[in-house]
Design an enzyme around this catalytic site. Structure first.
Site, mmCIF file in Angstrom:
data_model
loop_
_atom_site.group_PDB
_atom_site.id
_atom_site.type_symbol
_atom_site.label_atom_id
_atom_site.label_comp_id
_atom_site.label_asym_id
_atom_site.label_seq_id
_atom_site.Cartn_x
_atom_site.Cartn_y
_atom_site.Cartn_z
ATOM 1 N N LEU A 44 8.035 -10.302 0.842
ATOM 2 C CA LEU A 44 6.740 -10.941 1.073
ATOM 3 C C LEU A 44 5.785 -10.785 -0.104
ATOM 4 O O LEU A 44 4.930 -11.633 -0.326
ATOM 5 C CB LEU A 44 6.097 -10.383 2.345
ATOM 6 C CG LEU A 44 6.861 -10.650 3.645
ATOM 7 C CD1 LEU A 44 6.187 -9.952 4.819
ATOM 8 C CD2 LEU A 44 6.962 -12.151 3.900
ATOM 9 N N LYS A 46 4.135 -7.838 -3.469
ATOM 10 C CA LYS A 46 3.890 -6.498 -3.988
ATOM 11 C C LYS A 46 2.400 -6.209 -4.009
ATOM 12 O O LYS A 46 1.583 -7.099 -4.244
ATOM 13 C CB LYS A 46 4.409 -6.363 -5.423
ATOM 14 C CG LYS A 46 5.897 -6.159 -5.562
ATOM 15 C CD LYS A 46 6.251 -5.951 -7.031
ATOM 16 C CE LYS A 46 7.741 -5.736 -7.234
ATOM 17 N NZ LYS A 46 8.069 -5.537 -8.659
ATOM 18 N N GLY A 47 2.066 -4.941 -3.784
ATOM 19 C CA GLY A 47 0.708 -4.466 -3.939
ATOM 20 C C GLY A 47 0.701 -3.297 -4.899
ATOM 21 O O GLY A 47 1.721 -2.975 -5.510
ATOM 22 N N PHE A 49 0.462 -0.148 -4.226
ATOM 23 C CA PHE A 49 1.163 1.029 -3.734
ATOM 24 C C PHE A 49 2.581 0.747 -3.252
ATOM 25 O O PHE A 49 3.365 1.676 -3.057
ATOM 26 C CB PHE A 49 0.382 1.667 -2.574
ATOM 27 C CG PHE A 49 -1.047 1.992 -2.913
ATOM 28 C CD1 PHE A 49 -1.353 2.929 -3.884
ATOM 29 C CD2 PHE A 49 -2.091 1.352 -2.268
ATOM 30 C CE1 PHE A 49 -2.659 3.230 -4.207
ATOM 31 C CE2 PHE A 49 -3.409 1.648 -2.570
ATOM 32 C CZ PHE A 49 -3.694 2.589 -3.550
ATOM 33 N N SER A 50 2.924 -0.518 -3.045
ATOM 34 C CA SER A 50 4.170 -0.789 -2.341
ATOM 35 C C SER A 50 4.619 -2.236 -2.502
ATOM 36 O O SER A 50 3.899 -3.062 -3.061
ATOM 37 C CB SER A 50 3.964 -0.514 -0.841
ATOM 38 O OG SER A 50 2.958 -1.400 -0.341
ATOM 39 N N VAL A 52 6.383 -5.281 0.177
ATOM 40 C CA VAL A 52 6.529 -5.553 1.609
ATOM 41 C C VAL A 52 7.633 -6.586 1.810
ATOM 42 O O VAL A 52 7.692 -7.590 1.091
ATOM 43 C CB VAL A 52 5.212 -6.061 2.224
ATOM 44 C CG1 VAL A 52 5.392 -6.308 3.717
ATOM 45 C CG2 VAL A 52 4.084 -5.058 1.990
ATOM 46 N N LYS A 77 6.936 -1.974 4.851
ATOM 47 C CA LYS A 77 6.218 -1.648 3.618
ATOM 48 C C LYS A 77 6.977 -0.525 2.927
ATOM 49 O O LYS A 77 7.104 0.577 3.467
ATOM 50 C CB LYS A 77 4.788 -1.216 3.968
ATOM 51 C CG LYS A 77 3.878 -0.961 2.786
ATOM 52 C CD LYS A 77 2.461 -0.707 3.300
ATOM 53 C CE LYS A 77 1.465 -0.588 2.157
ATOM 54 N NZ LYS A 77 0.079 -0.441 2.652
ATOM 55 N N ASP A 175 -10.720 -1.846 1.599
ATOM 56 C CA ASP A 175 -10.121 -2.974 0.876
ATOM 57 C C ASP A 175 -9.973 -4.191 1.787
ATOM 58 O O ASP A 175 -8.948 -4.873 1.778
ATOM 59 C CB ASP A 175 -8.768 -2.599 0.271
ATOM 60 C CG ASP A 175 -8.372 -3.560 -0.863
ATOM 61 O OD1 ASP A 175 -9.266 -4.245 -1.410
ATOM 62 O OD2 ASP A 175 -7.183 -3.628 -1.198
#
Length: 370
Positions: A44, A46-47, A49-50, A52, A77, A175
């Protein structure tokens, strides 16, 4: 909810070549996770921290639990393998568990954490799967024009219910933005997600870069103490964006954000400027604003002192049409628009202590009968 604690030293057990150079796990569609319980279908995104992924449940564990239905989709996640990120993951698990436990009937629009496991040195958080985030909803159904007021009102009601629970639990999300608000398949139900930046309100660390920039409250930029009111500001910015399809404060930097805020809301009070940790970055000794601009010829940054008093482009002038157009609007339609503007004004008070609370927002005329 089933919570399985990852192995304490799991970060140290990383297998060669399963991670990229930034510590993200190299996810393969079709991969089997958690001893055959889940199968990855798609990535799905990337952020910080992780990453998904979406996955389907392959086998049931436990008895007739919603999350154990074979074939059901879930979101997973996958936390980056760095130790600092692992700590963030543990904190997110604790916060989600606290919020979910405080909402046993699932009525407060916080994403549900269902299971936690370890996979090749990565903490994995399993949550319910939703259809898309509000950023995608805006792009698909309201690009540059926004969504209809009925949808905005329904979404606002759900968002303030989520904030009411967070305030009750003394949790700051830190956030909130369209990207971190998920919608169901029929787009009627919202869930706030991604608590990777969240913390207890008592732990608020002064940093000028907390919250994504366009949704960052003035007290964050100034370096003032903050609490759950920063999420109210973020929701106000999000609701404006839902209704108009445009970003309320599209600042290029923190300094530019302050300028746009004061153009909309007027001058930040001298009392707050004097207490600001980062005062000297944005104001001179007379408390006049120092605007950092780019010289059109040299391309160099130059400082320009601006004396700001009254707003020059307030929310009402942006959202309420001229009198000639108002005459063509239905009475209820105009009344609801004016209530919406008033709610946004209260969400975006520069003084956080004067900002509307979640409870007050739910009782506001715009939402009272939602």
């Amino acid at each position: 909810m089933e919570i399985i604690k990852p192995k304490k030293n799991a970060v140290l057990d990383v297998v060669d070549n399963v991670d990229d150079t930034d510590g993200y796990y190299r996810i393969t569609p079709g991969e089997i996770l958690d001893d055959g319980r889940y199968q990855v279908t798609i990535t799905l995104g990337k952020g910080m921290f992780s990453a998904v992924v979406k996955a389907k449940v392959l086998k049931a564990v436990g008895q007739e639990r919603r999350q154990d239905v074979v074939g059901r989709e879930v979101a997973i996640k996958v936390i980056r393998s760095q130790e600092a990120m692992y700590s963030v993951g543990r904190k997110e698990v604790a916060i989600l568990k606290q919020l979910n436990d405080a909402d046993p009937d699932d009525k407060k629009h916080i994403v549900r954490l269902e299971h936690v496991f370890d996979h090749r040195g990565h903490m994995c958080l399993v949550t319910e799967s939703m259809s898309m985030n509000l950023r995608d909803v805006i792009k698909r159904f309201g690009k540059d024009v926004g969504l209809n007021m009925r949808a905005v009102r329904a979404y606002a009601h759900q968002l303030f219910l989520s904030l009411s629970l967070m305030k009750k639990c003394n949790i700051v999300h830190a956030d909130i933005k369209p990207d971190n608000i998920l919608a169901s398949e029929n787009k009627g139900l919202l869930k706030v997600c991604d608590f990777g930046s969240a913390s207890d309100a008592s732990e608020g660390e002064i940093t000028p870069y907390l919250v994504s920039r366009f949704y960052r409250a003035p007290e964050i930029i100034l370096g003032l103490p903050y609490d759950t009111a920063i999420d109210i500001w973020s929701v106000g910015c999000t609701l404006y964006e839902l209704y108009t399809g445009k970003i309320l404060f599209p600042g290029r930097s923190n300094n530019h954000m302050l300028l746009l805020m004061m153009e909309t809301k007027g001058k930040i009070s001298h009392r707050h400027i004097k207490k600001a940790t980062f005062r000297d970055m944005h104001f001179d000794e007379s408390n006049d604003f120092i605007s950092i601009e780019t010289d059109k010829i040299t391309g160099q940054a130059v400082a320009k002192t601006l004396v700001i008093s009254k707003p020059t482009r307030d929310l009402r002038s942006r959202l309420v049409p001229p009198s000639s157009v108002q005459l063509k609007m239905k009475d209820d339609e105009l009344k609801q628009l004016l209530h919406f503007v008033d709610l946004l004004e209260k969400c975006t008070q520069l003084d956080a202590s004067r900002r509307i609370t979640p409870r007050e927002a739910l009782l506001h005329p715009f939402l009272a009968s939602a």
